[in-house]
Structure formats: C-alpha cells, structure tokens
Design an enzyme around this catalytic site. Structure first.
Site, PDB file in Angstrom:
ATOM      1  N   TYR A 122      17.679  30.374   7.280  1.00 31.90           N
ATOM      2  CA  TYR A 122      16.798  30.487   8.333  1.00 31.90           C
ATOM      3  C   TYR A 122      16.394  30.220   9.222  1.00 31.90           C
ATOM      4  CZ  TYR A 122      14.017  30.101   3.779  1.00 31.90           C
ATOM      5  OH  TYR A 122      13.606  30.637   2.353  1.00 31.90           O
ATOM      6  N   LYS A 177       1.036  -0.884  -0.349  1.00 29.22           N
ATOM      7  CA  LYS A 177      -0.198   0.266  -0.087  1.00 29.22           C
ATOM      8  C   LYS A 177       1.099   1.013  -0.045  1.00 29.22           C
ATOM      9  CE  LYS A 177      -0.044  -0.132   5.151  1.00 29.22           C
ATOM     10  NZ  LYS A 177      -1.093  -0.362   6.095  1.00 29.22           N
TER      11      LYS A 177
END
Ligand SMILES: *Cc1c(COP(=O)(O)O)cnc(C)c1O
Length: 391
Positions: A273, A45
């Site tokens: 950042y 899956k």
C-alpha cells in the site's frame, strides 16, 4: 471415497505461545520482593493484559495466589464462572446496576464515592453476608478516590451502612516507574499519615499502594498487599532504564508465524500500500500471514524486524490488516513454510515485548493488550511448535 483419507485441516499458522511456567516464576519474583509480611494479588485485568486471564489465574492459583485484581466486574464474573475461588478485587469501580453481580459472585469492589457504597448496602439482602469493600484514596494520581483529609468522616459513614464491611484502603502510584524524583515518596508520606491516623481506630484494615514499579523499585510502598501486573508478563516497569533480565524475570509470550509466499523482485519494485517502500536492489520478499488486525501494529513500519533462521529480517512496506512483507534477501534458507518469530527467541536472537513496544512507540503494556482475539493462544507447558489442528 471412503478410501480417501480426509486431508488434515490445519489451523492458522500464526499463534501465541504463552508460558505459564514463566508467569509463575515472575509471580515468585514478586512474592520474594514483597517479603513475608506482604501478600501478592496478581493483576489480571484486560484478560491478563491480553494473554488470557483464565489460564493465568488457574496457573497462579495452583502456585498459591490467594487473590487477584481485575478492572471490571465482568472480568471478575468470568473468572468465577471458570472456577476461580480466590479473592477477587475489582479495581476500577462499577456503575449502578452491577451491585447484584458483586454480591452474587462474592467480589470485593474498590469504592471511590459514598453513593456507590450506599447502593451496595441497599442491594444486599439480610440473609447475605456483609459485602467487603476497599476504599480508594487519591494520594496524587489525580484520577479518582477520596481526598485523604476526608478519611475520618468517610469511615464513620461506612460504619453506619448496614451490610457493607470495609476491609481495605488503597491508593495508586502515578510515577513509580521513575526511580528518582519525589512523587512516589510524597504519595507514600500521605498514605502513611493516613494509615497512622486510621490505625488508632481500626487495626483490621489492609493497605495497598504498590504496582509492579512500586514493588520492585520502592520497597517502602509494599505494605500489606501488592498489585503487580506488568512484571508477571515479563517486562520491567523501568524499561529502558532496567530490563527484564535485571529484574530476574522471564519472558512469557512468543508470537510465531510462517512464510506464506516468497517472491524475487528486481530493483526499483514498489511494495505494498502507498508504495512507501521501493527495493534498492534485486530482493527476495517473504509474505507473512499477520497484520494489524492481529495487533501487529502499523506504527512499526520501517522499524520492525522478525526472526528467521536465527537471524533478523526487516519488515518492508506498510503493515496491512492481514499481511506483512519481510525482506529475506540475506537469508537464502528462508522458504515457504519457514517458521518466523515475531516475539520470542530464535537461536541467539530475541525480540521481547519491550523492543516491540519501542517500535510501536508505546509501552509493553499496550503491545500485549493489543494482541487481538484472532490470534490463537496456546499455553505452555503444552506448547505448540507445529500449527494446531482445527477441529
Ligand atoms: C493496572 C493496575 C495495577 C498494576 O499495574 P502494573 O504497572 O501493571 O504493575 C495496580 N493497581 C491498579 C489500581 C491498577 O489499575
């Protein structure tokens, strides 16, 4: 102009190598542990836990897998369209409207309520074979499934539905990744009771309870067929108590990138950042063309390491969408274009999906499911050690 050869355009220098031979090895580990009486239906899956359901299904089918499990009808349809002819069990149900796909593509859905079975029954045309279904029983997971006490009535009701054929009964373990505790044996006791009860009226049904953890750690849960997922992808379901080596598994995924740029910076330089990281001394900082948009999670800030020239180097500053910084001060050989391993082996060093998961504060399942579609995937044995060409 014609004399000037076109420069060869190279693809992204960041990619995944997925070792299909290792997945097949891990499937054999599951088969061996399951024993001769028990069939293994690999769980592929979520696009094979992020690693590519179609190539994985093809490799496992060639290695003898008789069936696969997926979560969604769409996932099963994609496998059928890719030529997979094995049994496909759809584990996570479906909403009304998908009955026709289940019929047309010969899928085996898991059913949690009678209404779903009735809809299937109504959609089937008389000239089509009966639709095989599995019924889910809730033995303690607490998400979906019929109450075990309702089983007799349920079987009778399904018997009366034209065009629907009950082929199996399954349940799912909630705590099988714990090697101690009563939860798994409690669930098994409930399921075994139910099997005994049904066995008196129907011998043909096939029973399934075990995921990877059940299969490897709780032998009595193996029953008729097992549904291992994570072990195929090279992680122990019991990590950190047990490792992939202890299970006899092989790692499947390597994640490669290359240094895009290097800068020498003085002490006291804030990087990236938020200026979260400031260099302590004069440093060489390498820029990697990979970031959280690729699945290299921001959660790993201050924890992640990469492999470079057979050594570990720390990630510094915030991981951004497309770029990540690594301190290579201690690795003078590091240069623009040097190969960097985010996952996998470099000489004696190894970073596995368990270790990366621990940096991300999650489990190996999520680490690989989050590898984004932007990262090209290459499948061993045709592995790629140089950047693949863009056509
Ligand atoms: C995902 C899933 C599995 C596989 O679980 P692993 O822990 O990856 O082995 C088995 N059964 C069901 C119902 C699932 O949803």
């Amino acid at each position: 102009m014609a004399d000037n050869p076109q420069p060869r355009i190279q693809g992204r220098p960041t990619w995944l190598n997925i070792d299909l031979a290792a997945i097949v090895h891990n499937f054999h580990v599951a088969q061996k542990a399951s024993g001769r009486q028990t069939v293994v239906y690999p769980v592929i899956k979520a696009d094979g836990y992020g690693l590519g359901a179609i190539p994985i299904a093809k490799a496992l089918a060639a290695a003898g897998a008789e069936g696969f499990c997926v979560a969604l009808v769409e996932e099963a349809v994609a496998l059928r369209k890719a030529g997979i002819t094995q049994t496909l069990v759809v584990l996570s149900g479906f909403i009304p409207g998908l009955e026709q796909a289940i019929i047309d593509y010969h899928l085996q859905p898991v059913v949690f309520n009678l209404a779903t079975a009735q809809q299937l029954s109504q959609c089937r045309r008389e000239d089509q074979p009966a639709i095989p279904i599995h019924v889910k029983i809730d033995t303690g997971m607490g998400r979906v499934g019929f109450h075990p006490a309702k089983i007799s009535t349920l079987l009778e009701e399904i018997d009366h539905l034209p065009g629907v054929r009950l082929v199996g009964i399954l349940s799912h373990l909630a705590c099988a990744d714990e090697l101690t505790g009563d939860s798994t044996s409690d669930q098994l006791a409930i399921f075994s009771n139910l099997i005994n009860q049904i066995g008196q009226r129907d011998q043909s049904l096939r029973y399934s309870l075990a995921n990877s953890a059940g299969l490897l750690g709780h032998p009595a849960t193996r029953l008729d067929w097992t549904r291992p997922g994570i072990l195929l992808y090279g992680a122990s379901p019991f990590f950190p108590e047990r490792t992939w080596q202890e299970e006899g598994l092989q790692p499947v995924v390597s994640w490669i990138t290359h240094i895009l740029a290097i800068r020498e910076v003085p002490a006291g330089t804030p990087l990236g950042y938020g200026h979260d990281f400031v260099t302590q001394g004069a440093s060489r900082i390498a820029l990697l063309p990979v970031g959280y948009a690729d699945g290299y999670s921001r959660q790993m800030q201050n924890r992640a390491q990469v492999l470079l020239c057979e050594q570990r180097a720390p990630v510094v500053g915030r991981i951004s969408m497309d770029l990540t910084l690594v301190d290579v001060t201690a690795i003078p050989a590091a240069t623009i274009g040097s190969r960097v391993t985010l996952l996998g082996k470099d000489g004696p060093e190894f970073i596995g999906i368990e270790e990366m998961a621990s940096w991300m504060g999650t489990i190996p399942y999520e680490t690989i499911c989050r590898l984004s579609a932007r990262v090209p995937r290459y499948y061993l044995p045709k592995a790629s050690s140089t950047p693949p060409a863009l056509d």
